[in-house]
Design a protein around this motif. Structure first.
Motif, PDB file in Angstrom:
ATOM      1  N   GLU A   3      50.235  43.716  35.561  1.00  0.00           N
ATOM      2  CA  GLU A   3      51.135  42.853  36.315  1.00  0.00           C
ATOM      3  C   GLU A   3      50.350  41.807  37.107  1.00  0.00           C
ATOM      4  N   PHE A   4      50.619  40.547  36.795  1.00  0.00           N
ATOM      5  CA  PHE A   4      50.008  39.435  37.530  1.00  0.00           C
ATOM      6  C   PHE A   4      51.057  38.875  38.478  1.00  0.00           C
ATOM      7  N   SER A   5      50.698  38.717  39.751  1.00  0.00           N
ATOM      8  CA  SER A   5      51.646  38.162  40.727  1.00  0.00           C
ATOM      9  C   SER A   5      50.994  36.997  41.468  1.00  0.00           C
ATOM     10  N   ALA A   6      51.518  35.815  41.246  1.00  0.00           N
ATOM     11  CA  ALA A   6      51.076  34.589  41.948  1.00  0.00           C
ATOM     12  C   ALA A   6      49.550  34.462  41.953  1.00  0.00           C
ATOM     13  N   VAL A   7      48.966  34.612  40.788  1.00  0.00           N
ATOM     14  CA  VAL A   7      47.492  34.620  40.713  1.00  0.00           C
ATOM     15  C   VAL A   7      46.943  33.200  40.679  1.00  0.00           C
ATOM     16  N   HIS A   8      45.988  32.983  41.558  1.00  0.00           N
ATOM     17  CA  HIS A   8      45.223  31.725  41.555  1.00  0.00           C
ATOM     18  C   HIS A   8      43.757  32.062  41.307  1.00  0.00           C
ATOM     19  N   LYS A   9      43.138  31.274  40.431  1.00  0.00           N
ATOM     20  CA  LYS A   9      41.701  31.466  40.222  1.00  0.00           C
ATOM     21  C   LYS A   9      41.032  30.093  40.214  1.00  0.00           C
ATOM     22  N   ARG A  10      40.088  29.963  41.156  1.00  0.00           N
ATOM     23  CA  ARG A  10      39.342  28.715  41.268  1.00  0.00           C
ATOM     24  C   ARG A  10      37.853  29.048  41.135  1.00  0.00           C
ATOM     25  N   TYR A  11      37.183  28.301  40.256  1.00  0.00           N
ATOM     26  CA  TYR A  11      35.740  28.533  40.082  1.00  0.00           C
ATOM     27  C   TYR A  11      34.958  27.720  41.111  1.00  0.00           C
ATOM     28  N   PRO A  12      33.720  28.157  41.398  1.00  0.00           N
ATOM     29  CA  PRO A  12      32.883  27.363  42.306  1.00  0.00           C
ATOM     30  C   PRO A  12      32.769  25.933  41.755  1.00  0.00           C
ATOM     31  N   GLY A  13      32.927  24.975  42.620  1.00  0.00           N
ATOM     32  CA  GLY A  13      32.932  23.595  42.157  1.00  0.00           C
ATOM     33  C   GLY A  13      34.347  23.024  42.185  1.00  0.00           C
ATOM     34  N   GLY A  14      35.316  23.941  42.387  1.00  0.00           N
ATOM     35  CA  GLY A  14      36.688  23.475  42.609  1.00  0.00           C
ATOM     36  C   GLY A  14      37.604  23.513  41.399  1.00  0.00           C
ATOM     37  N   LEU A  45      42.155  36.871  31.003  1.00  0.00           N
ATOM     38  CA  LEU A  45      41.742  38.186  30.476  1.00  0.00           C
ATOM     39  C   LEU A  45      40.622  38.799  31.324  1.00  0.00           C
ATOM     40  N   LYS A  46      39.710  37.951  31.808  1.00  0.00           N
ATOM     41  CA  LYS A  46      38.569  38.466  32.604  1.00  0.00           C
ATOM     42  C   LYS A  46      39.005  39.061  33.946  1.00  0.00           C
ATOM     43  N   LEU A  47      40.204  38.694  34.389  1.00  0.00           N
ATOM     44  CA  LEU A  47      40.671  39.239  35.672  1.00  0.00           C
ATOM     45  C   LEU A  47      41.101  40.704  35.538  1.00  0.00           C
ATOM     46  N   ILE A  48      41.394  41.129  34.314  1.00  0.00           N
ATOM     47  CA  ILE A  48      41.895  42.508  34.126  1.00  0.00           C
ATOM     48  C   ILE A  48      40.773  43.549  34.286  1.00  0.00           C
ATOM     49  N   PRO A  49      39.610  43.393  33.614  1.00  0.00           N
ATOM     50  CA  PRO A  49      38.520  44.370  33.852  1.00  0.00           C
ATOM     51  C   PRO A  49      37.584  43.937  34.986  1.00  0.00           C
ATOM     52  N   LEU A  50      38.040  42.998  35.786  1.00  0.00           N
ATOM     53  CA  LEU A  50      37.296  42.509  36.961  1.00  0.00           C
ATOM     54  C   LEU A  50      35.933  41.890  36.603  1.00  0.00           C
ATOM     55  N   ILE A  51      35.903  41.182  35.487  1.00  0.00           N
ATOM     56  CA  ILE A  51      34.712  40.371  35.214  1.00  0.00           C
ATOM     57  C   ILE A  51      34.766  39.167  36.161  1.00  0.00           C
ATOM     58  N   GLU A  52      35.975  38.745  36.471  1.00  0.00           N
ATOM     59  CA  GLU A  52      36.215  37.732  37.510  1.00  0.00           C
ATOM     60  C   GLU A  52      37.233  38.305  38.490  1.00  0.00           C
ATOM     61  N   ARG A  53      37.230  37.756  39.694  1.00  0.00           N
ATOM     62  CA  ARG A  53      38.212  38.186  40.699  1.00  0.00           C
ATOM     63  C   ARG A  53      39.144  37.026  41.054  1.00  0.00           C
ATOM     64  N   VAL A  54      40.359  37.388  41.435  1.00  0.00           N
ATOM     65  CA  VAL A  54      41.321  36.340  41.809  1.00  0.00           C
ATOM     66  C   VAL A  54      40.930  35.740  43.155  1.00  0.00           C
ATOM     67  N   ASN A  55      41.363  34.494  43.391  1.00  0.00           N
ATOM     68  CA  ASN A  55      41.208  33.906  44.725  1.00  0.00           C
ATOM     69  C   ASN A  55      42.402  34.266  45.598  1.00  0.00           C
ATOM     70  N   SER A  56      43.559  34.317  44.953  1.00  0.00           N
ATOM     71  CA  SER A  56      44.751  34.809  45.683  1.00  0.00           C
ATOM     72  C   SER A  56      45.728  35.396  44.671  1.00  0.00           C
ATOM     73  N   GLY A  57      46.695  36.109  45.165  1.00  0.00           N
ATOM     74  CA  GLY A  57      47.620  36.818  44.286  1.00  0.00           C
ATOM     75  C   GLY A  57      47.080  38.206  43.982  1.00  0.00           C
ATOM     76  N   SER A  58      47.746  38.908  43.069  1.00  0.00           N
ATOM     77  CA  SER A  58      47.273  40.262  42.767  1.00  0.00           C
ATOM     78  C   SER A  58      47.387  40.561  41.272  1.00  0.00           C
ATOM     79  N   VAL A  59      46.487  41.423  40.821  1.00  0.00           N
ATOM     80  CA  VAL A  59      46.522  41.891  39.439  1.00  0.00           C
ATOM     81  C   VAL A  59      46.596  43.412  39.497  1.00  0.00           C
ATOM     82  N   ILE A  60      47.640  43.962  38.908  1.00  0.00           N
ATOM     83  CA  ILE A  60      47.793  45.422  38.915  1.00  0.00           C
ATOM     84  C   ILE A  60      47.606  45.933  37.487  1.00  0.00           C
ATOM     85  N   VAL A  61      46.688  46.873  37.333  1.00  0.00           N
ATOM     86  CA  VAL A  61      46.407  47.431  36.004  1.00  0.00           C
ATOM     87  C   VAL A  61      46.590  48.948  36.076  1.00  0.00           C
TER      88      VAL A  61
END
Lengths: 225, 302
Positions: A3-14, A45-61
């Motif tokens: 479950e993805f809820s209001a997920v935002h992901k921003r990489y360094p550099g903007g 996809l990388k947010l699910i096994p936590l290869i990357e982390r969200v900046n805001s929102g939530s990921v429930i696995v």
């Protein structure tokens, strides 16, 4: 299941890869994540096994909010999520069999039991006769099947795959999609990122599927389940 | 628990395989560590032998208390109990001046000289065996006895042994400093070897992390590698020291024969050898820990 809820992901550099993405995947569902290159599929996809982390929102696995997971718990999450990478990430200094044994070795499965499970996984993807080969000697389709065998050997409840049919001809791509359809039939939850419409159609002809689409980091179709 | 033990077993097996897979590089690393450790270990072995030799020449320290020639019998006799009452004194032996003269007469070189003398020139004396080799305490005791009535002089017979002991203590400190400095060599060798291994296994480490390997699972084989490398290096140091002592013993045997002695350089006792091996293994483990901590942080899969 996912479950993805209001997920935002921003990489360094903007660079904003995902913007306010919300969707969910039910247990046993086979979901295709569509979108052009750069749409944000791999990031999602990388947010699910936590290869990357969200900046805001939530990921429930599997009922766990992984966005707040401690680093020490990440390996245990990853053991329950079978991952098939776009570049496969096979190890070419060892045999096909040893590649499939790797996830079992890192979890301390007894070698005898591990060998049995590895052979069963190889058999499932039709690579058992090639167990002693080096992955470099396999065709593109066989290498992808090897990556799938490695992803399923730990019997994960969730499978995620990033462009599993990319760079494969139609015949090999069909074999791969058939495998995912078979996993779905036995209750595995699968989320597959692809831009291959033929693959989606083939799977849909065999099992119940759903598609969601990303465009420039935003969900444009097939949002909540 | 079983899985944990199995992970250790698998890591240890993988480490042995890795060592055997690169025999030449392993041999070179073991030799470098062995030579670095052989220097302090060899110096320590020599010091032990020197200490043993010094002990063989003179046992416990002694004091000789010489009475004044005009001391009366009761004045001489009063000194014995006073000596025995001292805390540092283990045993007191009275040597009457007559007995000392008889002993001296047995020396052929002194016979003629003594015949020419009208009276016994030797004083009554006490030979005092001491419990301690503490230089300051012995000096203090000797100074006290010198002040007793009719005591002419007090001689610390084993002063030279104490000087040797002091020199050995100094040598021991030098060995410690040397061992400390060369320990850094062992740390550096292990650190660098593990760094190279991490770099060559970068792909495997990244994939393993993606597949659910914990940090400790990834670190463990490197720790075993470092500890085994140190242990083998310690073993090599032991062999080098043993070979060197055997070689030196040829010269020592010739030298000892001149002094009618069968003195030989002895190898390190089992306990000391075990301590060196354990020390080397711990240093190897530390080098691996430093290297893994420093380099694995850079390997987060993407």
């Amino acid at each position: 299941m996912i479950e993805f809820s209001a997920v935002h992901k921003r990489y360094p550099g903007g660079y904003e890869a995902l913007k306010n993405v919300s969707f969910s995947v039910a247990e046993g569902e086979l979901v295709f994540l569509l979108g052009h290159s750069g749409a944000g599929k791999s990031t999602l996809l990388k947010l699910i096994p936590l290869i990357e982390r969200v900046n805001s929102g939530s990921v429930i696995v599997g009922g766990q909010n992984v966005s707040k997971m401690r680093p020490q718990a990440i390996p245990f999450l990853r053991r329950n999520v079978g991952q098939i990478f776009q570049d496969q990430k096979l190890l070419y200094d060892r045999s096909v069999f040893d590649n499939v044994m790797l996830p079992l070795n890192v979890t301390g499965v007894h070698p005898r039991d591990g060998a049995r499970r590895a052979r069963a996984a190889l058999d499932k993807v039709g690579l058992l006769p090639r167990e002693k080969s080096n992955p470099i000697a396999l065709s593109g389709g066989e290498q992808q099947r090897l990556a799938i065998a490695r992803a399923i050997v730990n019997r994960p409840s969730i499978l995620i795959a990033d462009e599993p049919t990319a760079n494969l001809d139609a015949g090999y791509a069909a074999e791969i999609i058939d495998l995912f359809a078979a996993f779905s039939q036995v209750g595995v939850t699968a989320l597959i990122a692809t831009h291959d419409a033929n693959a989606v159609a083939r799977a849909a002809a065999k099992v119940k599927t759903r598609t969601i689409e990303l465009r420039a980091g935003e969900l444009v179709a097939g949002a909540p389940a | 628990m079983k899985a944990w033990l199995r992970l250790h077993g698998m890591a240890f097996g993988a480490t042995l395989g890795r060592l055997a897979h690169t025999p030449f590089a392993t041999l070179l690393n073991v030799l470098v560590i062995g030579i670095a450790l052989a220097l302090p270990a060899g110096a320590y072995a020599l010091l032990m032998n020197l200490q043993q030799a010094a002990r063989g020449v003179s046992g416990d320290p002694e004091l000789s208390v010489f009475m004044a020639l005009d001391a009366k019998k009761d004045e001489v006799a009063a000194i014995g109990p006073r000596l025995k009452a001292e805390a540092l004194v283990a045993r007191v032996e009275f040597k009457p001046r007559e007995a000392a003269l008889e002993d001296l007469k047995k020396n052929p070189a002194m016979g003629d000289v003594l015949v020419a003398l009208n009276q016994n020139p030797l004083p009554d004396a006490y030979v005092v065996r001491l419990k301690s080799n503490d230089g300051d305490a012995l000096e203090k005791l000797a100074a006290g006895i010198r002040g007793w009535p009719k005591v002419e002089s007090v001689q610390i017979d084993s002063a030279w042994v104490r000087r040797v002991a002091a020199a050995i203590d100094l040598g021991r400190m030098a060995v410690l400093v040397l061992a400390g400095l060369l320990s850094f060599a062992l740390l550096a060798v292990t650190f660098n070897t593990i760094r190279l291994q991490i770099l060559t296994q970068r792909e495997e480490i990244e994939v393993s992390k993606l597949l659910g390997a914990t940090d400790s699972t990834i670190r463990r084989p490197f720790y075993y590698y470092g500890a085994l490398l140190g242990l083998l290096g310690g073993g090599a140091a032991g062999l080098i020291v043993y070979a060197a002592l055997q070689f030196m013993n040829r010269g020592v045997a010739e030298f000892s024969r001149l002094y009618a002695s069968d003195f030989r350089l002895e190898f390190l006792p089992a306990g000391d050898l075990g301590a060196i091996l354990a020390f080397a293994a711990i240093l190897g483990w530390m080098g691996a820990w430093l290297s893994v901590t420093r380099h694995l942080r850079e390997f987060e899969p993407r």
